[in-house]
Design a protein around this motif. Sequence first.
Motif, PDB file in Angstrom:
ATOM      1  N   VAL A 238       0.837  -1.247   0.055  1.00  0.00           N
ATOM      2  CA  VAL A 238      -0.105   0.184  -0.010  1.00  0.00           C
ATOM      3  C   VAL A 238       0.816   1.289   0.068  1.00  0.00           C
ATOM      4  O   VAL A 238       0.467   2.278  -0.875  1.00  0.00           O
ATOM      5  CB  VAL A 238      -0.968  -0.055   1.182  1.00  0.00           C
ATOM      6  N   GLU A 239       1.963   1.202   0.792  1.00  0.00           N
ATOM      7  CA  GLU A 239       2.685   2.444   0.773  1.00  0.00           C
ATOM      8  C   GLU A 239       3.492   2.547  -0.597  1.00  0.00           C
ATOM      9  O   GLU A 239       3.702   3.924  -0.933  1.00  0.00           O
ATOM     10  CB  GLU A 239       3.908   2.234   1.990  1.00  0.00           C
ATOM     11  N   SER A 240       3.731   1.578  -1.142  1.00  0.00           N
ATOM     12  CA  SER A 240       4.427   1.655  -2.423  1.00  0.00           C
ATOM     13  C   SER A 240       3.299   2.413  -3.549  1.00  0.00           C
ATOM     14  O   SER A 240       3.700   3.139  -4.289  1.00  0.00           O
ATOM     15  CB  SER A 240       4.912   0.235  -2.998  1.00  0.00           C
ATOM     16  N   ALA A 241       2.089   1.790  -3.337  1.00  0.00           N
ATOM     17  CA  ALA A 241       0.973   2.242  -4.136  1.00  0.00           C
ATOM     18  C   ALA A 241       0.948   3.786  -3.972  1.00  0.00           C
ATOM     19  O   ALA A 241       0.586   4.459  -4.790  1.00  0.00           O
ATOM     20  CB  ALA A 241      -0.160   1.542  -4.099  1.00  0.00           C
ATOM     21  N   LEU A 242       1.104   4.055  -2.828  1.00  0.00           N
ATOM     22  CA  LEU A 242       0.685   5.629  -2.552  1.00  0.00           C
ATOM     23  C   LEU A 242       1.576   6.444  -2.840  1.00  0.00           C
ATOM     24  O   LEU A 242       1.519   7.492  -3.514  1.00  0.00           O
ATOM     25  CB  LEU A 242       0.538   5.786  -0.837  1.00  0.00           C
ATOM     26  N   ALA A 243       2.990   5.968  -2.807  1.00  0.00           N
ATOM     27  CA  ALA A 243       4.121   6.795  -3.493  1.00  0.00           C
ATOM     28  C   ALA A 243       3.964   6.761  -4.956  1.00  0.00           C
ATOM     29  O   ALA A 243       4.261   7.770  -5.443  1.00  0.00           O
ATOM     30  CB  ALA A 243       5.409   6.000  -2.913  1.00  0.00           C
ATOM     31  N   GLN A 244       3.529   5.900  -5.771  1.00  0.00           N
ATOM     32  CA  GLN A 244       3.428   5.819  -7.017  1.00  0.00           C
ATOM     33  C   GLN A 244       2.098   6.692  -7.534  1.00  0.00           C
ATOM     34  O   GLN A 244       2.318   7.638  -8.558  1.00  0.00           O
ATOM     35  CB  GLN A 244       3.327   4.568  -7.534  1.00  0.00           C
ATOM     36  N   ASP A 245       1.222   6.536  -6.988  1.00  0.00           N
ATOM     37  CA  ASP A 245      -0.093   6.974  -7.649  1.00  0.00           C
ATOM     38  C   ASP A 245      -1.039   7.649  -6.208  1.00  0.00           C
ATOM     39  O   ASP A 245      -2.536   7.838  -6.388  1.00  0.00           O
ATOM     40  CB  ASP A 245      -1.155   5.576  -8.008  1.00  0.00           C
ATOM     41  N   GLY A 246      -0.513   8.324  -5.594  1.00  0.00           N
ATOM     42  CA  GLY A 246      -1.159   8.967  -4.243  1.00  0.00           C
ATOM     43  C   GLY A 246      -1.968   9.924  -4.924  1.00  0.00           C
ATOM     44  O   GLY A 246      -3.057  10.391  -4.493  1.00  0.00           O
ATOM     45  N   ASP A 247      -1.561  10.652  -5.961  1.00  0.00           N
ATOM     46  CA  ASP A 247      -2.297  11.673  -6.699  1.00  0.00           C
ATOM     47  C   ASP A 247      -3.776  11.219  -7.166  1.00  0.00           C
ATOM     48  O   ASP A 247      -4.575  12.289  -7.527  1.00  0.00           O
ATOM     49  CB  ASP A 247      -1.599  12.211  -7.735  1.00  0.00           C
ATOM     50  N   LEU A 248      -3.980  10.037  -7.310  1.00  0.00           N
ATOM     51  CA  LEU A 248      -5.397   9.565  -7.405  1.00  0.00           C
ATOM     52  C   LEU A 248      -6.385   9.648  -6.123  1.00  0.00           C
ATOM     53  O   LEU A 248      -7.532   9.410  -6.525  1.00  0.00           O
ATOM     54  CB  LEU A 248      -5.381   8.183  -7.947  1.00  0.00           C
ATOM     55  N   LEU A 249      -5.898   9.919  -5.273  1.00  0.00           N
ATOM     56  CA  LEU A 249      -6.821  10.081  -3.906  1.00  0.00           C
ATOM     57  C   LEU A 249      -6.940  11.712  -3.536  1.00  0.00           C
ATOM     58  O   LEU A 249      -5.753  12.326  -3.726  1.00  0.00           O
ATOM     59  CB  LEU A 249      -6.210   9.200  -2.795  1.00  0.00           C
ATOM     60  N   ASN A 250      -8.028  11.918  -2.910  1.00  0.00           N
ATOM     61  CA  ASN A 250      -8.225  13.299  -2.457  1.00  0.00           C
ATOM     62  C   ASN A 250      -7.260  13.199  -1.011  1.00  0.00           C
ATOM     63  O   ASN A 250      -7.221  12.082  -0.340  1.00  0.00           O
ATOM     64  CB  ASN A 250      -9.386  13.896  -2.333  1.00  0.00           C
ATOM     65  N   GLU A 251      -7.477  14.350  -0.196  1.00  0.00           N
ATOM     66  CA  GLU A 251      -6.803  14.329   1.036  1.00  0.00           C
ATOM     67  C   GLU A 251      -7.385  13.456   1.960  1.00  0.00           C
ATOM     68  O   GLU A 251      -6.918  12.649   2.687  1.00  0.00           O
ATOM     69  CB  GLU A 251      -6.795  15.790   1.576  1.00  0.00           C
ATOM     70  N   GLN A 252      -8.737  13.487   2.288  1.00  0.00           N
ATOM     71  CA  GLN A 252      -9.452  12.717   2.930  1.00  0.00           C
ATOM     72  C   GLN A 252      -9.316  11.145   2.720  1.00  0.00           C
ATOM     73  O   GLN A 252      -8.957  10.445   3.598  1.00  0.00           O
ATOM     74  CB  GLN A 252     -11.118  12.976   2.441  1.00  0.00           C
ATOM     75  N   GLU A 253      -9.364  10.782   1.523  1.00  0.00           N
ATOM     76  CA  GLU A 253      -9.017   9.399   0.990  1.00  0.00           C
ATOM     77  C   GLU A 253      -7.687   8.995   1.549  1.00  0.00           C
ATOM     78  O   GLU A 253      -7.566   7.873   1.969  1.00  0.00           O
ATOM     79  CB  GLU A 253      -9.201   9.093  -0.482  1.00  0.00           C
ATOM     80  N   THR A 254      -6.723   9.771   1.242  1.00  0.00           N
ATOM     81  CA  THR A 254      -5.469   9.473   1.678  1.00  0.00           C
ATOM     82  C   THR A 254      -5.308   9.261   3.234  1.00  0.00           C
ATOM     83  O   THR A 254      -4.780   8.177   3.388  1.00  0.00           O
ATOM     84  CB  THR A 254      -4.365  10.561   1.198  1.00  0.00           C
ATOM     85  N   ALA A 255      -5.929   9.996   3.833  1.00  0.00           N
ATOM     86  CA  ALA A 255      -5.889  10.148   5.151  1.00  0.00           C
ATOM     87  C   ALA A 255      -6.554   8.786   5.648  1.00  0.00           C
ATOM     88  O   ALA A 255      -5.906   8.212   6.743  1.00  0.00           O
ATOM     89  CB  ALA A 255      -6.547  11.344   5.951  1.00  0.00           C
ATOM     90  N   THR A 256      -7.623   8.775   5.211  1.00  0.00           N
ATOM     91  CA  THR A 256      -8.110   7.262   5.649  1.00  0.00           C
ATOM     92  C   THR A 256      -7.455   6.017   5.584  1.00  0.00           C
ATOM     93  O   THR A 256      -7.216   5.183   6.194  1.00  0.00           O
ATOM     94  CB  THR A 256      -9.586   7.218   4.787  1.00  0.00           C
ATOM     95  N   ILE A 257      -6.602   5.913   4.239  1.00  0.00           N
ATOM     96  CA  ILE A 257      -5.804   4.737   3.930  1.00  0.00           C
ATOM     97  C   ILE A 257      -4.836   4.664   4.814  1.00  0.00           C
ATOM     98  O   ILE A 257      -4.436   3.773   5.538  1.00  0.00           O
ATOM     99  CB  ILE A 257      -5.574   4.800   2.410  1.00  0.00           C
ATOM    100  N   ARG A 258      -4.017   5.898   4.864  1.00  0.00           N
ATOM    101  CA  ARG A 258      -3.016   6.059   5.964  1.00  0.00           C
ATOM    102  C   ARG A 258      -3.412   5.567   7.582  1.00  0.00           C
ATOM    103  O   ARG A 258      -2.555   4.750   8.074  1.00  0.00           O
ATOM    104  CB  ARG A 258      -2.405   7.499   6.062  1.00  0.00           C
ATOM    105  N   ALA A 259      -4.421   6.041   7.816  1.00  0.00           N
ATOM    106  CA  ALA A 259      -4.849   5.594   9.202  1.00  0.00           C
ATOM    107  C   ALA A 259      -5.032   4.079   9.204  1.00  0.00           C
ATOM    108  O   ALA A 259      -4.692   3.347  10.178  1.00  0.00           O
ATOM    109  CB  ALA A 259      -6.349   6.311   9.580  1.00  0.00           C
ATOM    110  N   LEU A 260      -5.639   3.557   8.168  1.00  0.00           N
ATOM    111  CA  LEU A 260      -5.696   2.119   8.252  1.00  0.00           C
ATOM    112  C   LEU A 260      -4.283   1.237   8.145  1.00  0.00           C
ATOM    113  O   LEU A 260      -4.324   0.281   9.093  1.00  0.00           O
ATOM    114  CB  LEU A 260      -6.352   1.445   6.892  1.00  0.00           C
TER     115      LEU A 260
END
Lengths: 178, 621
Positions: B547-569
């Motif tokens: 998931v971290e690798s995916a966030l690093a590559q394609d984090g721009d596909l998510l808005n702030e809220q979504e990113t925060a939710t996934i990071r929290a998970l």
Amino acid sequence: MALDLSRNHFELFGLPARFDVPQARIDGAYREIQAQVHPDRFAHAGEAERRVSMQWAARVNEAYQTLKSPLKRAVYLLELQGMDVGAERNTAMPAEFLMEQMEWREAVEEAEASRSVDALEALHARLRGEMRAQYAELGRLIDEVRDFEAATGLVRKLMFMEKLQSEIGDALAALEDD
Amino acid sequence: MALLQIAEPGQSTAPHQHRLAVGIDLGTTNSLVATVRNGVAVVLNDADGHALLPSVVRYAPDGSVAVGYAAQAEAARDPKNTIVSVKRFMGRGLKDIAHAESAPYDFVDAPGMVRLRTVAGVKSPVEVSAEILRTLRLRAEAALGGPLVGAVVTVPAYFDDAQRQATKDAAQLAGLNVLRLLNEPTAAAIAYGLDNAAEGVYAVYDLGGGTFDLSILRLSKGVFEVLATSGDAALGGDDFDQRLFCWIVEQARLAPLSPEDARLLLAKAREAKEQLTTHAETRVTATLTSGEVVDVVVTQQQFWDMTRHLVQKTLAPTRKALRDAGLAPEEVKGVVMVGGATRMPNVQQAVAEFFKQTPLNNLDPDKVVALGAAMQANVLAGNRTADDDWLLLDVIPLSLGLETMGGLVEKIIPRNSTIPIAKAQDFTTFKDGQTAMSLHVVQGERELVSDCRSLARFELRGIPPMAAGAARIRVTFQVDADGLLSVSARESTTGVQASVTVKPSYGLADEDITRMLKESFEHAREDMHARALREQQVEAARVIEAVESALAQDGDLLNEQETATIRALIEELRAALPEPADHRALKRLIDKVAKGTEEFAARRMDRSIKRALAGKKIEQL
């Protein structure tokens, strides 16, 4: 889910919605996309990605099956144009065509009865030649003239011919296996 | 194609870290394990330097289990408790097994799959196979110095769903994470194709100890596309041994043999067969338990004559596969020979005559499958490098369908369909007010249900009462990349939906697997919970990394809220990782991450497809 099922097969493959598309372009697009979505690319990924990958790969395989077959491609194009190709609901074919079909079938049965591989192969080749001409005409009707009524009629004829062709193939196979 | 790396989560964060993965060829007579070391596929030997592990398992009265040469040495003395060629029983009922009456085992008929009564209790073929796989896993872990991330286990291409599922169950029972079930001829094609940079249409003729496969593949620019496959799941080198054995019994005018003597003579027959590969004649001598001496000479020509029908039997599936691929024998560029039984000169000759060319024998026919499986395992485990950019497109060998009125089969997925595949078909009710429907899933090419293999039966209940023919029941078949089927059904006319998903069951229910796992761990004196926990910890670490690798590559596909939710998970999972309550708690958190990242995964997939297509258009300009 971003798995966008509203995109049609042509859009998915980045191809123009035409009958006349070179086979190599269809194969190429299929491989490019499958290389991206295939489960082998996600064997070590998380469960969510593995599931999405399988759905996509199945979807891409389905599109490829439709696009690579000229008959299925034509049916699909006509359905996109709102035509109802469904053979079972509308089987009223021109009498002349039905006569021709009966003659073909008689010739196949005769060749089968005399167990003649040569005769069956000759019929197979002749039918292939005829179908090739019909497919060229189908392409013209769909892509250029855009006469979808006429194209639908021709597709129904080709369904008969494809079925006959596969029956000749089965008969040949049965002779070979004996 | 640098773009491909987009779809490689987990690779970019730790490219230096090599994941330990193996390919396993679980054969009828011999099994092997191989891995990729420093970019080269190698077979891993045992401590005595043996590459092959005889697929023989012996259950001793003292409760110990011997596998391989040690078990083989006892085969003639203790035939009932020494299981050879167990692969022939995988996913098979008693009635499916040829020569069951002459086999030295105490068979127990059980629904779905036959069992074997041994001194150590009643064993399923899955448990016996798991012993072989466990031995190979331990060999690999010792050689590689750590636990395996996963394994690719090969199966005959012509194996049906029941046989595949049984193989996968056995691997899981042996403590292996199955990255993929891979068809044996396809594995061989990878090894051959990559070694020789082959392009064009190839046939793989794979005659193993107990199974025959013939696959036709198109190799083109790193794509291995199976065009058609056919075979015989009960034909192999064993049958040649059996034929020679019967001939010896006839020649020596022997009375019916005891199981011990039968085992002994069968082993002698196998040795003689191997001798006849390079010698014009050979002598078979044996002393039976009665003291009677067998002494028979057999010539190459005699052996070829008595086994001609077996060689011919391989050509019918060969013709069928070519026909399905729409090809003539002359259009095949090369024929790759796989399996120890292809060493027989009469087999080589028949193949050469059929394809009108000399078959390709430049790879060891015993090892090529394991080597190909190792290459695929290496890639699937995430060790892909720029050179490993290939794609496998495999097919299902047998059609899948449903029973309809009158015991007829309605095919849903035809044989040689590229997998994965999902197909739906609508059915309707037969009687007014019908509220339940029984579905019977079958596999095979024949039109009558009774001629096909029954995979599963299940009932769809809760259909709202309607006039006959008014209900619309949509049945969906899904075959995954392992070639395994799952079926679901639902009624959808009235908005009331009933839905059920079945895994075809032929013998082993989940409880059986759990029980066997428990027993095997007790046997190995391992703590099952500790192991399950360890497995979940490895899985959790993998998920976090992915998931971290995916966030690093394609984090721009998510808005702030979504990113925060996934990071929290993932933080929640990370926090629990060092000292989790138990493996179930960890599994729940992993599932939570999976669910929470589903939408993200879908968007990333979408992006990579768009990029692939964009790349394509640029190439075409």
